[in-house]
Design an enzyme around this catalytic site. Structure first.
Site, short mmCIF file in Angstrom:
data_model
loop_
_atom_site.label_atom_id
_atom_site.label_comp_id
_atom_site.label_asym_id
_atom_site.label_seq_id
_atom_site.Cartn_x
_atom_site.Cartn_y
_atom_site.Cartn_z
N GLU A 118 0.71 -1.13 0.03
CA GLU A 118 -0.08 -0.11 0.02
C GLU A 118 0.88 1.23 -0.02
OE1 GLU A 118 -4.14 -1.29 1.81
OE2 GLU A 118 -2.54 -0.99 3.43
N CYS A 131 3.66 8.49 1.33
CA CYS A 131 3.88 7.72 2.19
C CYS A 131 4.24 6.39 1.46
CB CYS A 131 2.73 7.67 3.13
SG CYS A 131 3.40 6.37 4.58
N CYS A 138 6.55 -6.81 7.77
CA CYS A 138 7.59 -6.24 8.48
C CYS A 138 8.01 -7.30 9.39
CB CYS A 138 6.91 -5.02 9.26
SG CYS A 138 8.33 -4.22 10.28
N CYS A 142 5.92 -4.56 16.25
CA CYS A 142 5.51 -3.38 17.03
C CYS A 142 4.23 -3.82 17.66
CB CYS A 142 5.49 -2.01 16.79
SG CYS A 142 7.49 -1.62 16.26
N CYS A 145 1.08 -1.89 15.96
CA CYS A 145 0.98 -1.55 14.36
C CYS A 145 0.53 -2.63 13.66
CB CYS A 145 2.49 -1.17 14.14
SG CYS A 145 2.59 -1.15 12.22
N GLY A 202 6.80 -1.55 6.33
CA GLY A 202 8.21 -2.11 6.48
C GLY A 202 9.00 -1.37 7.42
N GLU A 203 10.32 -1.71 7.66
CA GLU A 203 11.48 -0.99 8.30
C GLU A 203 12.45 -0.74 7.25
OE1 GLU A 203 12.47 0.61 11.22
OE2 GLU A 203 13.83 0.68 9.68
N SER A 234 11.75 7.14 8.05
CA SER A 234 11.27 6.88 9.30
C SER A 234 11.95 5.50 9.83
CB SER A 234 9.74 6.81 9.73
OG SER A 234 9.48 6.35 10.95
N SER A 256 10.86 6.45 15.48
CA SER A 256 9.62 5.95 16.26
C SER A 256 10.20 5.83 17.66
CB SER A 256 8.87 4.64 15.58
OG SER A 256 8.76 5.13 14.10
N HIS A 258 7.92 6.65 21.02
CA HIS A 258 6.95 5.90 21.53
C HIS A 258 6.80 5.74 22.95
CE1 HIS A 258 5.71 5.88 17.37
NE2 HIS A 258 6.22 4.72 17.19
N ASN A 333 -4.02 5.15 16.04
CA ASN A 333 -5.03 4.78 14.97
C ASN A 333 -5.42 3.24 15.14
OD1 ASN A 333 -5.24 7.35 13.26
ND2 ASN A 333 -3.39 6.74 12.79
N CYS A 376 -1.62 6.18 9.84
CA CYS A 376 -0.27 5.57 10.34
C CYS A 376 -0.82 4.29 11.11
CB CYS A 376 0.47 6.52 11.32
SG CYS A 376 0.87 7.93 10.84
#
Ligand code: SAH
Ligand code: SF4
Length: 400
Positions: A118, A131, A138, A142, A145, A202-203, A234, A256, A258, A333, A376
């Site tokens: 996406e 984005c 991934c 996390c 996520c 993904g990272e 990111s 990130s 958090h 979200n 996000c």
């Protein structure tokens, strides 16, 4: 744990359309090699590379037939071996707020299967941000996520990352000479895609080589031409790759974060067990080119009663002392199956106040495209697409 794209456990073979190799996402040197292979004489190589580069990245050519400043013979030779094909657009959704989300399908690489990822476009006053995804799924899981619930399928190639930019520009009418297609929320002047963020699936620092090649093409002054100040990568904190990101890419960095304590961050961002907060912040302090206009963005997802106390806010300020930083507060979200609740709006504002009073900008990121699961952390593709029942549960959750 996977470190870079060159990790042999991640398949990411190059491939194209059948046997034809795509010219998208290749370096100038690689392009030169392909031109030599179809018989272009050495003295013409530089000129031809420059012409093709311009067609691909400035004009958005999708077919060799468009390249009218090259002979028909050369165009035919190129198209017999190469392709400029875009991914298949499986789905395109437009949110009530103008955010667009595409589900792109890329053909199999080697013995693999087609993959879907996406990409999201967020129009705002005076700018538009694309984005991009760097991986299918991934490895990092996390806990807050949605992408993290999808196992890593494979890394995206440089071609697939650049193709996200080109295809979004096709759809938005953002190539020179194009006119915007539809969508009243889109600005009518200037570049529709003015900024790029590697904040999709993904990272990116576990796919460093491909991300690097794709972002250097995106920043190339003779091509897509986005300034490195308008490209942000990111990471959840792959500490050993942060210095290389600065030295070899020089794009803006977002972390990130958090959480401000290792015990909590170990839980939210499991990579913290390998690279704890102190090591992460040391790497940030050493990031090349850091200055007030080139600040690091720290992302902080607001989870009710988990990480949103004012003591957390004060500790955040203490930890970041000395780092030119901006703190981006992201309201959580929700997604079906998630256990967390977004912090109350009042609490987010109180948290932001503490951070602000310490002299840091702390914008609260307005959730965009929640109705189409484009915000996000909500991205997740087929290879495991949301079932209708899950989508209805999500809609009920948003409505209620
Ligand atoms: N893997 C990279 C980049 C993609 S995630 C990274 O983790 O940095 C982009 C941002 O969205 C990250 O800060 C991520 O932590 C955040 N995010 C993930 N899930 C979220 C959710 N459900 N709500 C709000 N933000 C989320
Ligand atoms: Fe992966 Fe980033 Fe999601 Fe963590 S937040 S699971 S690193 S995509």
């Amino acid at each position: 744990m996977l470190e870079t794209q060159s990790d042999s456990r991640i398949p990411s073979a190059r491939a194209g359309d059948g046997d034809r190799v795509s010219l998208i996402g290749q370096s100038r040197q690689e392009l030169a090699g392909h031109l030599r292979a179809v018989g272009v004489p050495d003295r013409q190589i530089r000129m031809r590379v420059a012409q093709i580069w311009n067609w691909l990245y400035t004009r958005g050519a999708t077919d060799f037939a468009m390249m009218t400043n090259m002979s028909k013979g050369l165009r035919a030779d190129l198209s017999s071996r190469h392709t400029l094909k875009r991914p298949e657009i499986v789905d395109e959704q437009v949110s009530a707020d103008g955010t667009r989300k595409w589900l792109f399908r890329f053909p199999p690489r080697g013995a693999g299967r087609p993959v879907e990822i996406e990409t999201v476009y967020i129009p705002e006053e005076g700018r538009g941000t694309l984005c991009l995804s760097s991986q299918v799924g991934c490895t990092l899981a996390c806990t807050f996520c949605h992408t993290g619930t999808q196992k890593l399928v494979r890394n995206l190639t440089a071609e697939e990352i650049v193709s996200q930019v080109l295809t979004a520009r096709d759809r938005l009418g953002d190539h020179p000479g194009d006119t915007p297609t539809d969508g009243a929320a889109l600005p009518t002047t200037g570049r529709l895609i003015s900024n790029v963020v590697m904040m999709g699936m993904g990272e990116p620092l576990y796919n460093f080589d491909n991300v690097k090649q794709a972002l250097l093409i995106s920043a190339d002054g003779e091509g897509i031409g986005l300034s490195k100040r308008r490209i942000t990568l990111s990471t959840s904190g792959v500490v050993p790759m942060i210095a290389r990101t600065g030295a070899e890419l020089g794009v803006m960095l977002a972390i990130s974060l958090h959480a401000v304590r290792d015990d909590l961050r170990d839980e939210l961002v499991p990579l913290n067990r390998k690279y704890p907060i102190a090591a992460l912040l040391d790497a940030c302090r050493a990031y090349p080119g850091l200055s007030n206009p080139r600040r690091i963005t720290f992302e902080y997802v607001m989870l009710k009663d988990v990480n949103d106390s004012l003591a957390d806010a004060r500790e955040l300020v203490r930890l970041l002392r000395g780092i030119p930083a901006k703190i981006n507060l992201i309201p959580f979200n929700p997604w079906p199956g998630s256990d967390y609740i977004c912090s109350d709006w009042d609490q987010i504002e109180r948290f932001a106040d503490v951070v602000n009073r310490a002299g840091y900008a702390s914008p609260i990121r307005t959730p965009r495209g929640r109705d189409i699961l484009a915000a996000c952390g909500q991205l997740k593709s087929e290879s495991e697409r949301m079932r209708i029942r899950e989508r209805m549960a999500l809609e009920a959750m948003i409505a209620g």
